[in-house]
Structure formats: structure tokens, C-alpha cells
Scaffold this motif. Structure first.
Motif, PDB file in Angstrom:
ATOM      1  N   ALA A  35       0.844  -1.203   0.000  1.00 39.69           N
ATOM      2  CA  ALA A  35       0.000   0.000   0.000  1.00 39.69           C
ATOM      3  C   ALA A  35       0.877   1.250   0.000  1.00 39.69           C
ATOM      4  O   ALA A  35       1.867   1.326   0.722  1.00 39.69           O
ATOM      5  CB  ALA A  35      -0.913  -0.002   1.214  1.00 39.69           C
ATOM      6  N   ARG A  36       0.483   2.200  -0.823  1.00 37.46           N
ATOM      7  CA  ARG A  36       1.186   3.483  -0.885  1.00 37.46           C
ATOM      8  C   ARG A  36       0.129   4.560  -1.094  1.00 37.46           C
ATOM      9  O   ARG A  36      -0.132   4.998  -2.208  1.00 37.46           O
ATOM     10  CB  ARG A  36       2.187   3.469  -2.033  1.00 37.46           C
ATOM     11  CG  ARG A  36       3.053   4.719  -2.118  1.00 37.46           C
ATOM     12  CD  ARG A  36       4.119   4.739  -1.076  1.00 37.46           C
ATOM     13  NE  ARG A  36       4.775   6.019  -0.999  1.00 37.46           N
ATOM     14  CZ  ARG A  36       5.809   6.280  -0.209  1.00 37.46           C
ATOM     15  NH1 ARG A  36       6.275   5.344   0.586  1.00 37.46           N
ATOM     16  NH2 ARG A  36       6.358   7.462  -0.180  1.00 37.46           N
ATOM     17  N   ASN A  37      -0.527   4.944  -0.021  1.00 36.03           N
ATOM     18  CA  ASN A  37      -1.675   5.833  -0.124  1.00 36.03           C
ATOM     19  C   ASN A  37      -1.270   7.255  -0.511  1.00 36.03           C
ATOM     20  O   ASN A  37      -0.252   7.772  -0.039  1.00 36.03           O
ATOM     21  CB  ASN A  37      -2.421   5.889   1.213  1.00 36.03           C
ATOM     22  CG  ASN A  37      -3.003   4.559   1.604  1.00 36.03           C
ATOM     23  OD1 ASN A  37      -3.470   3.804   0.754  1.00 36.03           O
ATOM     24  ND2 ASN A  37      -2.982   4.252   2.890  1.00 36.03           N
ATOM     25  N   PRO A  38      -2.060   7.918  -1.362  1.00 35.93           N
ATOM     26  CA  PRO A  38      -1.816   9.333  -1.632  1.00 35.93           C
ATOM     27  C   PRO A  38      -1.799  10.122  -0.326  1.00 35.93           C
ATOM     28  O   PRO A  38      -2.612   9.888   0.568  1.00 35.93           O
ATOM     29  CB  PRO A  38      -3.017   9.722  -2.510  1.00 35.93           C
ATOM     30  CG  PRO A  38      -3.410   8.445  -3.186  1.00 35.93           C
ATOM     31  CD  PRO A  38      -3.188   7.376  -2.150  1.00 35.93           C
ATOM     32  N   GLY A  39      -0.852  11.039  -0.227  1.00 35.49           N
ATOM     33  CA  GLY A  39      -0.717  11.825   0.992  1.00 35.49           C
ATOM     34  C   GLY A  39       0.370  11.325   1.922  1.00 35.49           C
ATOM     35  O   GLY A  39       0.832  12.053   2.803  1.00 35.49           O
ATOM     36  N   VAL A  40       0.814  10.074   1.740  1.00 33.84           N
ATOM     37  CA  VAL A  40       1.906   9.550   2.566  1.00 33.84           C
ATOM     38  C   VAL A  40       3.169  10.353   2.276  1.00 33.84           C
ATOM     39  O   VAL A  40       3.461  10.685   1.127  1.00 33.84           O
ATOM     40  CB  VAL A  40       2.148   8.059   2.266  1.00 33.84           C
ATOM     41  CG1 VAL A  40       3.451   7.578   2.901  1.00 33.84           C
ATOM     42  CG2 VAL A  40       0.992   7.220   2.783  1.00 33.84           C
ATOM     43  N   ARG A  41       3.911  10.681   3.317  1.00 34.93           N
ATOM     44  CA  ARG A  41       5.117  11.482   3.137  1.00 34.93           C
ATOM     45  C   ARG A  41       6.277  10.911   3.934  1.00 34.93           C
ATOM     46  O   ARG A  41       6.096  10.214   4.925  1.00 34.93           O
ATOM     47  CB  ARG A  41       4.864  12.938   3.528  1.00 34.93           C
ATOM     48  CG  ARG A  41       4.423  13.162   4.968  1.00 34.93           C
ATOM     49  CD  ARG A  41       4.225  14.649   5.250  1.00 34.93           C
ATOM     50  NE  ARG A  41       3.199  15.244   4.433  1.00 34.93           N
ATOM     51  CZ  ARG A  41       3.342  16.401   3.777  1.00 34.93           C
ATOM     52  NH1 ARG A  41       4.468  17.082   3.865  1.00 34.93           N
ATOM     53  NH2 ARG A  41       2.347  16.885   3.060  1.00 34.93           N
ATOM     54  N   HIS A  42       7.475  11.214   3.496  1.00 38.53           N
ATOM     55  CA  HIS A  42       8.678  10.842   4.239  1.00 38.53           C
ATOM     56  C   HIS A  42       9.792  11.820   3.867  1.00 38.53           C
ATOM     57  O   HIS A  42       9.669  12.559   2.872  1.00 38.53           O
ATOM     58  CB  HIS A  42       9.089   9.387   3.962  1.00 38.53           C
ATOM     59  CG  HIS A  42       9.435   9.106   2.518  1.00 38.53           C
ATOM     60  ND1 HIS A  42      10.638   9.458   1.959  1.00 38.53           N
ATOM     61  CD2 HIS A  42       8.733   8.498   1.540  1.00 38.53           C
ATOM     62  CE1 HIS A  42      10.670   9.078   0.688  1.00 38.53           C
ATOM     63  NE2 HIS A  42       9.522   8.501   0.405  1.00 38.53           N
ATOM     64  N   PRO A  43      10.865  11.883   4.655  1.00 41.50           N
ATOM     65  CA  PRO A  43      11.936  12.845   4.375  1.00 41.50           C
ATOM     66  C   PRO A  43      12.537  12.674   2.986  1.00 41.50           C
ATOM     67  O   PRO A  43      12.649  11.558   2.465  1.00 41.50           O
ATOM     68  CB  PRO A  43      12.976  12.536   5.469  1.00 41.50           C
ATOM     69  CG  PRO A  43      12.172  11.941   6.580  1.00 41.50           C
ATOM     70  CD  PRO A  43      11.102  11.140   5.909  1.00 41.50           C
ATOM     71  N   LEU A  44      12.935  13.778   2.392  1.00 43.33           N
ATOM     72  CA  LEU A  44      13.502  13.790   1.048  1.00 43.33           C
ATOM     73  C   LEU A  44      14.772  12.956   0.946  1.00 43.33           C
ATOM     74  O   LEU A  44      15.062  12.383  -0.112  1.00 43.33           O
ATOM     75  CB  LEU A  44      13.779  15.238   0.627  1.00 43.33           C
ATOM     76  CG  LEU A  44      14.466  15.485  -0.717  1.00 43.33           C
ATOM     77  CD1 LEU A  44      13.614  14.935  -1.857  1.00 43.33           C
ATOM     78  CD2 LEU A  44      14.713  16.973  -0.909  1.00 43.33           C
ATOM     79  N   ASP A  45      15.533  12.876   2.035  1.00 39.87           N
ATOM     80  CA  ASP A  45      16.818  12.176   1.969  1.00 39.87           C
ATOM     81  C   ASP A  45      16.696  10.671   2.188  1.00 39.87           C
ATOM     82  O   ASP A  45      17.692   9.991   2.379  1.00 39.87           O
ATOM     83  CB  ASP A  45      17.809  12.767   2.989  1.00 39.87           C
ATOM     84  CG  ASP A  45      17.332  12.631   4.425  1.00 39.87           C
ATOM     85  OD1 ASP A  45      16.213  12.123   4.653  1.00 39.87           O
ATOM     86  OD2 ASP A  45      18.089  13.046   5.334  1.00 39.87           O
ATOM     87  N   ARG A  46      15.464  10.143   2.124  1.00 42.40           N
ATOM     88  CA  ARG A  46      15.250   8.722   2.344  1.00 42.40           C
ATOM     89  C   ARG A  46      14.458   8.114   1.194  1.00 42.40           C
ATOM     90  O   ARG A  46      13.468   8.677   0.760  1.00 42.40           O
ATOM     91  CB  ARG A  46      14.464   8.516   3.639  1.00 42.40           C
ATOM     92  CG  ARG A  46      15.120   7.524   4.591  1.00 42.40           C
ATOM     93  CD  ARG A  46      14.229   7.252   5.774  1.00 42.40           C
ATOM     94  NE  ARG A  46      14.207   8.351   6.718  1.00 42.40           N
ATOM     95  CZ  ARG A  46      13.269   8.489   7.629  1.00 42.40           C
ATOM     96  NH1 ARG A  46      12.263   7.642   7.714  1.00 42.40           N
ATOM     97  NH2 ARG A  46      13.323   9.494   8.484  1.00 42.40           N
ATOM     98  N   GLY A  47      14.889   6.967   0.699  1.00 40.59           N
ATOM     99  CA  GLY A  47      14.123   6.247  -0.304  1.00 40.59           C
ATOM    100  C   GLY A  47      14.409   6.673  -1.731  1.00 40.59           C
ATOM    101  O   GLY A  47      14.819   7.808  -1.996  1.00 40.59           O
ATOM    102  N   ALA A  48      14.189   5.742  -2.670  1.00 35.25           N
ATOM    103  CA  ALA A  48      14.489   5.994  -4.078  1.00 35.25           C
ATOM    104  C   ALA A  48      13.755   7.213  -4.648  1.00 35.25           C
ATOM    105  O   ALA A  48      14.369   8.009  -5.368  1.00 35.25           O
ATOM    106  CB  ALA A  48      14.176   4.744  -4.896  1.00 35.25           C
TER     107      ALA A  48
END
Length: 239
Positions: free
Chosen positions: A133-146
Motif C-alpha cells: 500500500a502506498r496511499n496518496p498523501g503519505v510522506r517521508h523525508p527527502l533524503d530517504r528512499g528511491a
């Protein structure tokens, strides 16, 4: 006469609104529907306070409860999401859907919001046994993840300074510039691999198109080629 130097307390209404908005963020970040107790813990408030917030959000269809009483985001948020970068949302919907079903992976578009990455469009394919699941609105720091690395790789010096407070390019973003794509594992969600490419459209926030999967793909080149094709189609639809 003694001067009162204490800062005035924030209006009760603004605090309630802030907690309601935070509740939506917590639910968006959750991988599964939450109980009222879990939501109260996430908000740092008593269960009764969380229940009052929940009832208001539920009345406006921003959240919904399943048969077991667990809380999830409601359909009203889908309407609001379309108002965020509506042209990009429209241009991306079909290419992202086809990407998800072609690869059998959850596909999504993220955009930059200050120093965070926010999911704008997401599609989970129904032609596979399990998806992420990757719901619209989910956020995380810019320096993490592809997706974050892909977005950072496309930023100008001024944009990096605004997002990070400095102009330096991270090693992950430099590798993305070199390879043309970003790959991460366990950076945002344990046990999940993400692959992303940058998506820059004039007039829109810096973005990326990405897929996530439980396993490292057998052929990264095939996935990257599909991502680039989807990015090109989004750009064509946007014109």
C-alpha cells in the motif's frame, strides 16, 4: 506593575484543527487501519479527545471505520487529492496504472513538499497475489528512499539549498545522476525495494515516478525502462 511576558496560549480551535490534520497524517502513514487507542497514542491525547476528533472527521467522510471499528482514510480525501497538482494528477493516472499492471508492482508519483516527499498518485495492481500500500498523501523525508533520491538528483543548487539548507548533493543523488535511476531497500519500509526516476515538468514541483516491491527485481533494467516510458507518457499527456 509587573509585565506579563508569557506568550498567549494558541486558540483552542487552532489546536483542534492541528490535531485533526495530524490525525489524517498518522492514518496516511499507517500500513493498516488503526484502532482509536492507536490513534490517540499517535496524537498524544486521551482516548476521549481522539474520539471527538475522529467523529468530526468521520462526519465529513475524511475517515471511515470498518466492521471491526478500525479507522482508515475516507473517500473524501480522494477528491481533495485531485486538487493538488490537478494537471499532473490527470496526466499521470493512466501511465501509472499501466505501469503497475505491467510490472505487477505498486506504482506511484511523488512530489517535493519543502523537505519531504509526498505521494500524489498511487496504483496497486490487482493481478498479483500481494501488493504494498502506498496511499496518496503519505510522506517521508527527502533524503530517504528511491523517490527522494530521484527528486534530489533533479534539483538545482538553489532548490537543494531551499530543501536542505545547503547546496551539497548527497551520495545517493549523485549515484542517481550517474545511473539515471535510484534504487533503495529498507530505507522507508523494512523489506521493501523501491526504484525511481526523476520527473520534471514545467510549472510543477519536482517529482519522481517509482515502483515498490517486496523483492529485488530480476531485471532492474527492465523496470527502469518501464519507468522511463511511463515518465515520457506523463510528460506527453501534460502538454
Amino acid at each position: 506593575m509587573t509585565e506579563n511576558t508569557e506568550a498567549p496560549a494558541p486558540p483552542a480551535g487552532s489546536q483542534t484543527l492541528a490535531r485533526g490534520l495530524r490525525a489524517l497524517e498518522i492514518l496516511a502513514e499507517a500500513e493498516v487501519p488503526m484502532t482509536i487507542t492507536e490513534l490517540a497514542e499517535g496524537l498524544g491525547v486521551h482516548r476521549s479527545n481522539a474520539y471527538r476528533i475522529l467523529r468530526t472527521l468521520e462526519q465529513h467522510r475524511f475517515v471511515a471505520r470498518d466492521s471491526g471499528g478500525r479507522i482508515r482514510l475516507g473517500p473524501k480525501l480522494t477528491v481533495l487529492a485531485r486538487g493538488v497538482a490537478p494537471m499532473l494528477h490527470t496526466a499521470a493516472m493512466q501511465p501509472v496504472s499501466e505501469l503497475a499492471y505491467t510490472l505487477g508492482m505498486t506504482a506511484f508519483v511523488t512530489i517535493l513538499d519543502a523537505d519531504e516527499v509526498v505521494t500524489l498518485v498511487s496504483v496497486e495492481p490487482s493481478n498479483v497475489s500481494a501488493t504494498i500500500a502506498r496511499n496518496p498523501g503519505v510522506r517521508h523525508p527527502l533524503d530517504r528512499g528511491a523517490p527522494g533520491h530521484a527528486i534530489e538528483s533533479s534539483l538545482s543548487r538553489a532548490e537543494r539549498a531551499a530543501a536542505f539548507g545547503h547546496e551539497d548533493l548527497s551520495e545517493a543523488a549523485a549515484a542517481t545522476q550517474r545511473d539515471g535511476y535510484a534504487l533503495s531497500r529498507n530505507e522507508v519500509i523494512d523489506g521493501v525495494t523501491a526504484i525511481a526516476v526523476p520527473l520534471r515538468l514545467e510549472g510543477e514541483a519536482p517529482a519522481a515516478i517509482a515502483v515498490v516491491h517486496f523483492n529485488h527485481p530480476d531485471s532492474v533494467d527492465t523496470v527502469v525502462a518501464a519507468l522511463r516510458h511511463a515518465a515520457d507518457r506523463i510528460a506527453q499527456n501534460y502538454r
